[in-house]
Design an enzyme around this catalytic site. Structure first.
Site: not given
Length: 710
Positions: A303-304, A579, A533, A169, A92, A659, A123, A267
């Protein structure tokens, strides 16, 4: 799980009554923004505040009207799994002007909004702080113009700002991770893993260009996660003559039998003189100097996009809650803050200090103070760069220190995604430190059977992306075979042990520690790298493999919930692993948006189950006509998954049907997530460096003995 109201004990002194909070997303979108919006709305409503959406960022604030809408609990349901931002984002120009901010102030006052949660980049957050500083002056102008009443200046005297950084980023100083970064890494690694198979088939070199115009985090961490041969980032441009060095490295890799090369380019990559290094330049260089078949892939906005990862959902949810708490505790003199991630904790930092530090990084890069730019990026970025250099570039034999120490690496317990990345890291760091590295197959069972062999640098190439355990792993503990294990350690002259595993690995170390009194062979440095895990290893916030398991749970829950979108009025009971540790069920429930999570650490009884059934019955009367309940496999020996399923089915008759789904070993399988690859790599490197330090400290009279040291 206890009754839903039990968590009120944590917030009993907090009240948002009479407060109005608005949330907006600004600048570029990032996966996880919706989770942050959801958390702000629900936490705000929970403490009694009014919460508003501001659609289309600052543009919506300036335009007002239908862009500002009151939020309800139901309005943020089913947002967790959606990428981007459902309330819209726009850049904006008008808000940058005084007149634009005057309009925005008028629109906020009409709704009584004096608390603002801004999700965006530096920003957007800088603009929010300027708005806060001008607030009293803007109100005075509005009174002069007759747009608001005089008493509004007193009533709405201060604007309170809290920021959350949404940026793929990860270019904001003060936080270890920004919302969206982990999901972007998922997109990159998915592409890299797919490319590796085709590259290997044709013996190709692939140059991947990833986002990061001013920050090389995505390029650096994805290079670390996939074991890329070369990476180019703006913060640390390569030394002059890098072209020849890169080609030599690629050629040396091929000569050792590797069939592919991966080069990752940010980039915004530049050389030491500020000249851009593009993916096409790198491709032309490889083709010209080496003649390799080379392809370029530019990932762009993929990537976004996509579904946010479990990490981003959890991070954004925690930050959103912390942002509301910050607004409730703020005073007229409290400076604007930004909610950041430090280690594993959500913290509040002064907004403008972080913005200024972020701007200092760019200034340092513009002035070619690259080492300083890397340090300003933060400890995490610096460690990533050091680790990548350590593992990607092998020193010539003549430059390696000669330690004459032998170090054994083994996996113990159940397999966990990321174990192989940890082993690769340990082996390569050990070789760099001058040690001779030995791999033990099948844990301590293989150890006492003599399944031990030397492992070289090239032997672990390509291991980072492999799931399971390539060394093999068993739950066998060493106590019954200490004599044979001691014999093997003596035979191979093992001077240190590095064990990658879960709770069984911890128990194994304790058993070997006990055996030191009888066997001198165990009086050597021994270290454990947590990998399970279940995430149930004491002393560690996280274990390798837990993030991959969480992503498996979250993805499955998303699909299960989607399957009910047509049928409506259905509740799913999902059983997770873990567990006696409720980490996967509780954190998976947070990431998937579950209604309840039953865990061993929080006892529950039939009254709690009944309360949850009643909650779901009420929920089915709203527009959200599906429910999700997670249950840790060992949360209660009597209230089994079958029992809860049958109870819900009976009590929900006529309102909803039920379920059940037991996720099982799918939580242990699959390729490791980017987080687990990097976490395993870094923590294992650190463990190996500790081993080296202890070997040097405890080497006396031609022998290593840690007991004598103490």
């Amino acid at each position: 799980m206890a009754q839903p109201d039990s968590k009120k004990i944590f917030f009993e002194n907090l009240s948002g009554a009479g407060k109005a909070i608005a949330v907006l997303t600004s600048g570029g979108d990032a996966q996880g923004m919706n989770a942050a919006v959801r958390a702000v709305v629900r936490m705000g409503l929970y403490v009694g505040a009014k919460v508003y959406f501001i659609h289309e960022g600052y543009q919506g604030m300036v335009d007002g009207g239908d862009n500002i809408k009151e939020a309800s609990w139901e309005s943020v349901s089913s947002m967790l799994q959606v990428g981007g931002t459902v309330i819209g984002s726009a850049r904006c120009k008008e808000f940058r002007t005084h007149e634009g901010r005057l309009k925005a102030a008028n629109n906020l006052v009409q709704y009584g909004i004096t608390n603002l949660c801004v999700i965006g980049g530096d920003g957007s957050l800088t603009g929010a702080n300027l708005f806060r500083e001008e607030w009293s002056g803007l109100l005075a102008e509005l009174v002069e113009q007759g747009l608001i009443e005089t008493d509004a200046i007193q009533k709405y005297s201060a604007l309170h700002i809290v920021g959350m950084v949404g940026s793929i980023d990860n270019d904001f100083c003060g936080t270890d991770m920004t919302i969206g970064t982990d999901s972007a890494l998922h997109r990159i690694i998915e592409v890299v893993d797919a490319i590796m198979t085709t590259a290997q088939s044709h013996q190709r070199t692939f140059v991947l260009e990833v986002m990061g115009r001013h920050c090389g985090y995505l390029a650096l961490v994805s290079a670390l996660a996939c074991g890329a041969d070369w990476v180019l980032i703006p913060e640390m441009p390569p030394e002059d003559g890098w072209e020849d060095k890169m080609c030599q490295k690629l050629s040396a890799t091929r000569s050792r039998g590797t069939r592919l090369n991966i080069i990752i380019v940010a980039e915004g990559a530049i050389d030491r003189h500020g000249k851009p290094i593009t993916s096409s330049i790198v491709k032309e260089l490889v083709v010209k100097c080496l003649g390799f078949d080379t392809r370029v892939t530019i990932l762009g906005h993929v990537q976004r996009g996509g579904t946010p990862s479990a990490f981003d959902r959890i991070l954004a949810s925690r930050m959103g809650v912390e942002a509301v708490l910050a607004l409730l505790e703020t005073t007229a003199n409290t400076p604007a803050c930004v909610v950041s991630l430090c280690g594993n904790q959500s913290v509040r930092l002064p907004l403008m200090e972080c913005v200024q530090m972020t701007q200092e990084v760019q200034k340092a890069m513009d002035e070619k103070r690259f080492e300083e730019a890397v340090k300003l990026r933060g400890r995490s970025f610096e460690n990533n760069l050091k680790t990548y250099k350590l593992l990607a570039h092998r020193k010539p034999e003549s430059e390696l220190p000669t330690s004459n120490f032998n170090v054994a690496v083994l996996n113990v317990g159940a397999p966990a995604a990321g174990m192989n990345a940890a082993v690769r890291s340990a082996v390569r760091v050990g070789i760099s430190e001058g040690h001779k590295m030995f791999a033990v197959s099948d844990g301590f069972e293989g150890f006492y059977k003599g399944q031990i062999k030397e492992i070289k640098w090239a032997d672990v190439g390509g291991w980072t992306g492999q799931g399971g355990s390539l060394l093999g792993t068993k739950r066998t503990l060493p106590a019954k075979h200490v004599d044979k294990i001691a014999e093997q350690m003596r035979k191979h002259n093992i001077n240190a042990l590095l064990i990658v595993g879960g709770f069984e690995a911890l128990l194994s170390l304790l058993e070997l520690l006990t055996a030191r009194g009888k066997y001198d062979e165990f009086c050597v440095p021994m270290v454990m790298v947590p990998a399970t895990v279940s995430n149930n290893v004491p002393g560690s916030d996280l274990s390798i493999g837990a993030d991959t398991a969480l992503n498996a749970i979250t993805t499955t829950c998303d699909r299960i919930k989607q399957s009910a979108s047509g049928t409506k009025r259905r509740v799913f009971i999902i059983e997770t692993m873990g567990g006696y540790c409720g980490y996967l069920a509780s954190v998976g429930g947070l990431a998937a948006g579950a209604d309840a999570a039953y865990i061993y650490e929080e006892p529950f009884d039939i009254r709690d189950l009944q309360a949850n059934v009643e909650h779901l019955t009420e929920k089915m009367k709203t527009s959200i006509q599906r429910g999700l309940v997670l249950r840790n496999e060992n949360c209660n020996e009597n209230y089994t998954t079958d029992f809860i399923y049958q109870l819900y089915s009976e009590e929900g008759k006529g309102v909803f049907d039920s379920r059940k789904n037991v996720l099982g070993h799918m939580q242990q399988g699959g390729a490791p997530s980017p987080f687990d690859r990097n976490f395993g790599t870094k923590i294992s490197a650190k463990a190996m460096q500790w081993v080296t330090k202890k070997l040097v400290e405890t080497f006396r009279q031609g022998k290593v003995n840690v007991v004598l040291q103490y």
